[in-house]
Design a protein around this motif. Sequence first.
Motif, PDB file in Angstrom:
ATOM      1  N   ARG A  66       0.824  -1.241   0.060  1.00  0.00           N
ATOM      2  CA  ARG A  66       0.014  -0.054   0.073  1.00  0.00           C
ATOM      3  C   ARG A  66       0.936   1.279   0.042  1.00  0.00           C
ATOM      4  O   ARG A  66       2.053   1.132   0.514  1.00  0.00           O
ATOM      5  CB  ARG A  66      -0.769   0.015   1.118  1.00  0.00           C
ATOM      6  N   MET A  67       0.438   2.301  -0.544  1.00  0.00           N
ATOM      7  CA  MET A  67       1.146   3.595  -0.811  1.00  0.00           C
ATOM      8  C   MET A  67       0.120   4.661  -0.350  1.00  0.00           C
ATOM      9  O   MET A  67      -1.088   4.514  -0.931  1.00  0.00           O
ATOM     10  CB  MET A  67       1.736   3.688  -2.229  1.00  0.00           C
ATOM     11  N   GLN A  68       0.470   5.559   0.554  1.00  0.00           N
ATOM     12  CA  GLN A  68      -0.389   6.866   1.003  1.00  0.00           C
ATOM     13  C   GLN A  68       0.296   8.021   0.951  1.00  0.00           C
ATOM     14  O   GLN A  68       1.398   7.932   1.538  1.00  0.00           O
ATOM     15  CB  GLN A  68      -1.092   6.238   2.330  1.00  0.00           C
ATOM     16  N   LEU A  69      -0.521   9.040   0.247  1.00  0.00           N
ATOM     17  CA  LEU A  69       0.192  10.331   0.249  1.00  0.00           C
ATOM     18  C   LEU A  69      -0.563  11.205   1.249  1.00  0.00           C
ATOM     19  O   LEU A  69      -1.794  11.675   1.185  1.00  0.00           O
ATOM     20  CB  LEU A  69       0.345  10.905  -0.982  1.00  0.00           C
ATOM     21  N   THR A  70       0.123  11.851   2.391  1.00  0.00           N
ATOM     22  CA  THR A  70      -0.481  12.591   3.231  1.00  0.00           C
ATOM     23  C   THR A  70       0.284  13.770   3.434  1.00  0.00           C
ATOM     24  O   THR A  70       1.433  13.407   4.395  1.00  0.00           O
ATOM     25  CB  THR A  70      -0.942  11.841   4.602  1.00  0.00           C
ATOM     26  N   VAL A  76       5.101   4.072   2.547  1.00  0.00           N
ATOM     27  CA  VAL A  76       4.921   2.528   1.866  1.00  0.00           C
ATOM     28  C   VAL A  76       4.777   1.620   3.059  1.00  0.00           C
ATOM     29  O   VAL A  76       5.777   1.552   3.656  1.00  0.00           O
ATOM     30  CB  VAL A  76       6.077   2.498   0.905  1.00  0.00           C
ATOM     31  N   THR A  77       3.936   0.849   2.828  1.00  0.00           N
ATOM     32  CA  THR A  77       3.430  -0.160   3.772  1.00  0.00           C
ATOM     33  C   THR A  77       3.074  -1.682   2.944  1.00  0.00           C
ATOM     34  O   THR A  77       2.676  -1.572   2.209  1.00  0.00           O
ATOM     35  CB  THR A  77       2.281   0.046   4.549  1.00  0.00           C
ATOM     36  N   ALA A  78       3.966  -2.696   3.526  1.00  0.00           N
ATOM     37  CA  ALA A  78       3.704  -3.913   2.934  1.00  0.00           C
ATOM     38  C   ALA A  78       3.647  -4.876   4.221  1.00  0.00           C
ATOM     39  O   ALA A  78       4.414  -4.529   5.196  1.00  0.00           O
ATOM     40  CB  ALA A  78       4.988  -4.356   2.248  1.00  0.00           C
ATOM     41  N   VAL A 109       8.131  14.020   0.634  1.00  0.00           N
ATOM     42  CA  VAL A 109       8.237  14.470  -0.904  1.00  0.00           C
ATOM     43  C   VAL A 109       7.803  15.453  -1.113  1.00  0.00           C
ATOM     44  O   VAL A 109       8.009  16.104  -2.374  1.00  0.00           O
ATOM     45  CB  VAL A 109       7.604  13.201  -1.745  1.00  0.00           C
ATOM     46  N   GLY A 110       7.351  16.408  -0.299  1.00  0.00           N
ATOM     47  CA  GLY A 110       7.004  17.588  -0.503  1.00  0.00           C
ATOM     48  C   GLY A 110       5.564  18.211  -0.855  1.00  0.00           C
ATOM     49  O   GLY A 110       4.725  17.133  -1.423  1.00  0.00           O
ATOM     50  N   GLU A 111       4.914  19.206  -0.660  1.00  0.00           N
ATOM     51  CA  GLU A 111       3.435  19.467  -0.757  1.00  0.00           C
ATOM     52  C   GLU A 111       2.979  19.612  -2.318  1.00  0.00           C
ATOM     53  O   GLU A 111       2.034  19.554  -2.450  1.00  0.00           O
ATOM     54  CB  GLU A 111       3.263  20.769  -0.088  1.00  0.00           C
ATOM     55  N   HIS A 112       4.077  19.732  -3.162  1.00  0.00           N
ATOM     56  CA  HIS A 112       3.937  19.851  -4.606  1.00  0.00           C
ATOM     57  C   HIS A 112       3.572  18.423  -5.136  1.00  0.00           C
ATOM     58  O   HIS A 112       2.952  18.545  -6.353  1.00  0.00           O
ATOM     59  CB  HIS A 112       4.913  20.565  -5.347  1.00  0.00           C
ATOM     60  N   VAL A 113       3.910  17.255  -4.660  1.00  0.00           N
ATOM     61  CA  VAL A 113       3.655  16.130  -5.200  1.00  0.00           C
ATOM     62  C   VAL A 113       2.083  15.689  -4.995  1.00  0.00           C
ATOM     63  O   VAL A 113       1.663  15.649  -3.775  1.00  0.00           O
ATOM     64  CB  VAL A 113       4.334  15.078  -4.613  1.00  0.00           C
ATOM     65  N   LYS A 114       1.367  15.348  -6.028  1.00  0.00           N
ATOM     66  CA  LYS A 114       0.164  14.925  -5.860  1.00  0.00           C
ATOM     67  C   LYS A 114      -0.038  13.413  -6.138  1.00  0.00           C
ATOM     68  O   LYS A 114       0.726  12.771  -6.918  1.00  0.00           O
ATOM     69  CB  LYS A 114      -0.857  15.702  -6.871  1.00  0.00           C
ATOM     70  N   GLU A 115      -1.004  12.725  -5.809  1.00  0.00           N
ATOM     71  CA  GLU A 115      -1.381  11.251  -6.113  1.00  0.00           C
ATOM     72  C   GLU A 115      -1.086  10.939  -7.503  1.00  0.00           C
ATOM     73  O   GLU A 115      -0.645   9.786  -8.090  1.00  0.00           O
ATOM     74  CB  GLU A 115      -2.622  10.810  -5.610  1.00  0.00           C
ATOM     75  N   HIS A 130       8.436   7.247  -9.579  1.00  0.00           N
ATOM     76  CA  HIS A 130       9.070   8.438  -9.874  1.00  0.00           C
ATOM     77  C   HIS A 130       8.348   9.633  -9.365  1.00  0.00           C
ATOM     78  O   HIS A 130       7.108   9.652  -9.193  1.00  0.00           O
ATOM     79  CB  HIS A 130       8.815   8.563 -11.620  1.00  0.00           C
ATOM     80  N   LEU A 131       9.133  10.687  -8.657  1.00  0.00           N
ATOM     81  CA  LEU A 131       8.696  11.560  -7.865  1.00  0.00           C
ATOM     82  C   LEU A 131       8.996  12.959  -8.658  1.00  0.00           C
ATOM     83  O   LEU A 131      10.268  13.039  -8.804  1.00  0.00           O
ATOM     84  CB  LEU A 131       8.986  11.698  -6.520  1.00  0.00           C
TER      85      LEU A 131
END
Length: 150
Positions: A66-70, A76-78, A109-115, A130-131
Motif C-alpha cells: 500500500r502507498m499513501q500520500l498525506t 509505503v507499507t507492506a 516528498v513535498g507538498e507539490h507532489v500529488k497522487e 518516480h517523483l
Amino acid sequence: MLMPSIFREDLFDNFMEDFAFPSFNNVDRTLYGKNAKNLMKTDVKETEGEYVVDIDLPGFKKDEIRMQLTNGNLTVTAAKGLDKEEKNEDGKYIRRERYAGSMSRSFYVGEHVKEEDIHPKYENGILTFHLPKEEKKAVEQKAHYISIEG
C-alpha cells in the motif's frame, strides 16, 4: 565487536558465535543489525527532472503493498502473514526464515507532489516509482522603493 544497546545491538549478540554451531553468512545482520528484516532497502536516484525510487520488497504480492500520500509524506507499507494452520502432508517445518509481518517506510516528498504524479510499478520484487522535482520559481527582479517622508 560488542556494542552497547544504544546502537540498536545487544551486548551479547556475538556471544554464541564462538561455539561449534554451523555458521551462516548473515550479511544483513552485520550491515543492518537485528532489525534488518524490517527494513525496506531503498535506492533513490536523482535525474534532471525527477527522483526515481526503487524499494526491495521480495516475496510480497502486489496486493500486499500500500502507498499513501498525506501532507507531503509518502508512506509505503507492506504486510504479509503466514497461515499458521497450514498442514503439510510431507512433514513439519523445522525452521522458517521467510518474513511474515508488516513493514513501513515514510518519505517526505513535498507538498507539490500529488497522487496523480506518482505511478508505481511492482515487478520482480522491486517497487519503482518516480517523483517529480519541485519546479523552481524564478525570482522576480523588481525594484522596491521606500518612500521618504519630509
